[in-house]
Design a protein around this motif. Sequence first.
Motif, PDB file in Angstrom:
ATOM      1  N   LEU A 142      30.613 -59.243 -55.301  1.00  0.00           N
ATOM      2  CA  LEU A 142      31.752 -58.473 -55.816  1.00  0.00           C
ATOM      3  C   LEU A 142      32.882 -59.442 -56.186  1.00  0.00           C
ATOM      4  CD1 LEU A 142      32.112 -55.301 -53.545  1.00  0.00           C
ATOM      5  CD2 LEU A 142      32.079 -55.349 -56.020  1.00  0.00           C
ATOM      6  N   PRO A 143      33.162 -59.648 -57.463  1.00  0.00           N
ATOM      7  CA  PRO A 143      32.412 -59.141 -58.614  1.00  0.00           C
ATOM      8  C   PRO A 143      31.291 -60.098 -58.998  1.00  0.00           C
ATOM      9  CG  PRO A 143      34.355 -60.277 -59.383  1.00  0.00           C
ATOM     10  CD  PRO A 143      34.398 -60.356 -57.874  1.00  0.00           C
ATOM     11  N   ALA A 187      31.661 -51.357 -68.537  1.00  0.00           N
ATOM     12  CA  ALA A 187      31.448 -50.682 -67.256  1.00  0.00           C
ATOM     13  C   ALA A 187      31.335 -49.173 -67.514  1.00  0.00           C
ATOM     14  CB  ALA A 187      32.587 -51.014 -66.305  1.00  0.00           C
ATOM     15  N   ALA A 215      30.934 -49.162 -55.375  1.00  0.00           N
ATOM     16  CA  ALA A 215      32.167 -49.756 -55.904  1.00  0.00           C
ATOM     17  C   ALA A 215      32.258 -49.333 -57.365  1.00  0.00           C
ATOM     18  CB  ALA A 215      32.145 -51.279 -55.779  1.00  0.00           C
ATOM     19  N   TRP A 216      33.375 -48.736 -57.743  1.00  0.00           N
ATOM     20  CA  TRP A 216      33.505 -48.123 -59.058  1.00  0.00           C
ATOM     21  C   TRP A 216      34.401 -48.952 -59.966  1.00  0.00           C
ATOM     22  CZ3 TRP A 216      30.670 -43.961 -60.542  1.00  0.00           C
ATOM     23  CH2 TRP A 216      30.013 -43.260 -59.527  1.00  0.00           C
ATOM     24  N   GLN A 217      33.861 -49.319 -61.117  1.00  0.00           N
ATOM     25  CA  GLN A 217      34.624 -50.015 -62.155  1.00  0.00           C
ATOM     26  C   GLN A 217      34.459 -49.226 -63.450  1.00  0.00           C
ATOM     27  OE1 GLN A 217      33.065 -53.805 -63.555  1.00  0.00           O
ATOM     28  NE2 GLN A 217      35.123 -54.612 -63.853  1.00  0.00           N
ATOM     29  N   TRP A 247      38.116 -53.018 -58.846  1.00  0.00           N
ATOM     30  CA  TRP A 247      37.251 -51.869 -58.625  1.00  0.00           C
ATOM     31  C   TRP A 247      37.870 -50.952 -57.578  1.00  0.00           C
ATOM     32  CZ3 TRP A 247      36.259 -56.830 -56.956  1.00  0.00           C
ATOM     33  CH2 TRP A 247      36.178 -57.038 -55.578  1.00  0.00           C
ATOM     34  N   GLU A 249      36.903 -48.598 -54.158  1.00  0.00           N
ATOM     35  CA  GLU A 249      35.925 -48.246 -53.132  1.00  0.00           C
ATOM     36  C   GLU A 249      35.709 -46.730 -53.154  1.00  0.00           C
ATOM     37  OE1 GLU A 249      34.400 -50.472 -51.468  1.00  0.00           O
ATOM     38  OE2 GLU A 249      35.648 -52.274 -51.593  1.00  0.00           O
ATOM     39  N   PRO A 295      27.088 -51.765 -55.497  1.00  0.00           N
ATOM     40  CA  PRO A 295      28.058 -52.296 -56.470  1.00  0.00           C
ATOM     41  C   PRO A 295      27.390 -52.929 -57.690  1.00  0.00           C
ATOM     42  CG  PRO A 295      27.844 -53.799 -54.607  1.00  0.00           C
ATOM     43  CD  PRO A 295      27.034 -52.578 -54.264  1.00  0.00           C
ATOM     44  N   VAL A 297      29.898 -54.315 -60.171  1.00  0.00           N
ATOM     45  CA  VAL A 297      31.189 -54.695 -60.762  1.00  0.00           C
ATOM     46  C   VAL A 297      31.079 -56.097 -61.348  1.00  0.00           C
ATOM     47  CG1 VAL A 297      33.601 -55.203 -60.243  1.00  0.00           C
ATOM     48  CG2 VAL A 297      32.468 -53.240 -59.154  1.00  0.00           C
ATOM     49  N   ASN A 314      41.702 -48.887 -63.319  1.00  0.00           N
ATOM     50  CA  ASN A 314      40.659 -47.996 -62.814  1.00  0.00           C
ATOM     51  C   ASN A 314      41.232 -46.642 -62.413  1.00  0.00           C
ATOM     52  OD1 ASN A 314      38.024 -49.433 -62.784  1.00  0.00           O
ATOM     53  ND2 ASN A 314      39.139 -50.907 -61.531  1.00  0.00           N
TER      54      ASN A 314
END
Length: 370
Positions: A142-143, A187, A215-217, A247, A249, A295, A297, A314
């Motif tokens: 990450l990343p 992404a 993990a959101w991107q 990113w 969580e 993840p 990212v 984000n």
Amino acid sequence: MSSPDPQVRAARNQSTSPAARGPVVAVTGAASGVGALLTGRLAASEEVKQVIAIDERRGECAEARWHILDVRDPAIADKLRGADVVVHLALDLDLETDAAARTAYNVRGTQTVLTAAAAAGVHRVVLCTSTMVYGALPDNELPLSEDAELRATAEATGVGDLLEIERLARRGPRAHPGLNVTVVRPAVLVGGTDTALTRYFESPRLLVVAGSRPAWQFCHVDDLCSALEYAVLEKVDGELAVGCDGWLEQEEVEELSGIRRMELPSAVALGAAARLHRIGLTPSPAGDLAYTMYPWVVSGSRLHDAGWRPAYTNEEVLAELLEEVSGRHTVAGRRLGRKDATAAGAAGATVALLGAAAVVRRARKARRRI
């Protein structure tokens, strides 16, 4: 010495303007989605001389020169003559499209565009895939670096097509010396898009697989278009990731969205998702679930080094996504009508998954009795 004639002076100014010196850019898939947005953006740019728009129907950008044809038609080579750059955005990633037909369109279309571009003397082709090609894996850093190995499998919607497009991109310069191929990988794309990942936020509960670490991107379509423009203008090349910085969580996503989670053991979630897809109740294969578990990212350092910056965070993109999907109801990847959504109610994705699994078990028992 007398000053030049005004008309001569105007002609000189026009011939040395940025647009006059800029590239002629062809965009495939120009009538809708990202293609339409990019076509309008490039047509308005003072750094672009002309835009050639290619699609199976005419779009709304009156400033572009339109050609109506299927990108798999070899005649596209004639339409690309005079272009300096081609941005290939004619991809079908619709969840409801037959998988074989989707692959035939995406892969054959990319092959044809690369071959036609080389034949027409185009010096640069820009392709668009996704950061999904890196794969969603529990041991991902990450990343991830943009140079990280592409470890995705073909088990998620459209990812097999994207991996094949990546392979064609790497082979292109070897097959066609002098052709530069740039790949842009966004992404989770938000802004008029409909994917398994945007539908995740249409559920009454956010399905979380026990023991996972999502993990959101995100990437706003406007940021993707600005990154594509960077590639068109040769401010950056190679393999590029594009998205918001950093990113979120899973806990941050839940807090920002106000949607509570529903947690399931991995074996139950993956098993039920696979059964749902196999019997045709949902458009999303079980492989899509990995992208909500682990993840994927990416840093996006190449664009940053070139001076590009995302216009959105984000948090801002998630807020826009939630507004966009408001009123839609999806359970286990299947979009429901209003009556179905009322029946599903707060039961959420978990009950749908477990219920579908029970239906499958009952169907199997019934077959055994016959």
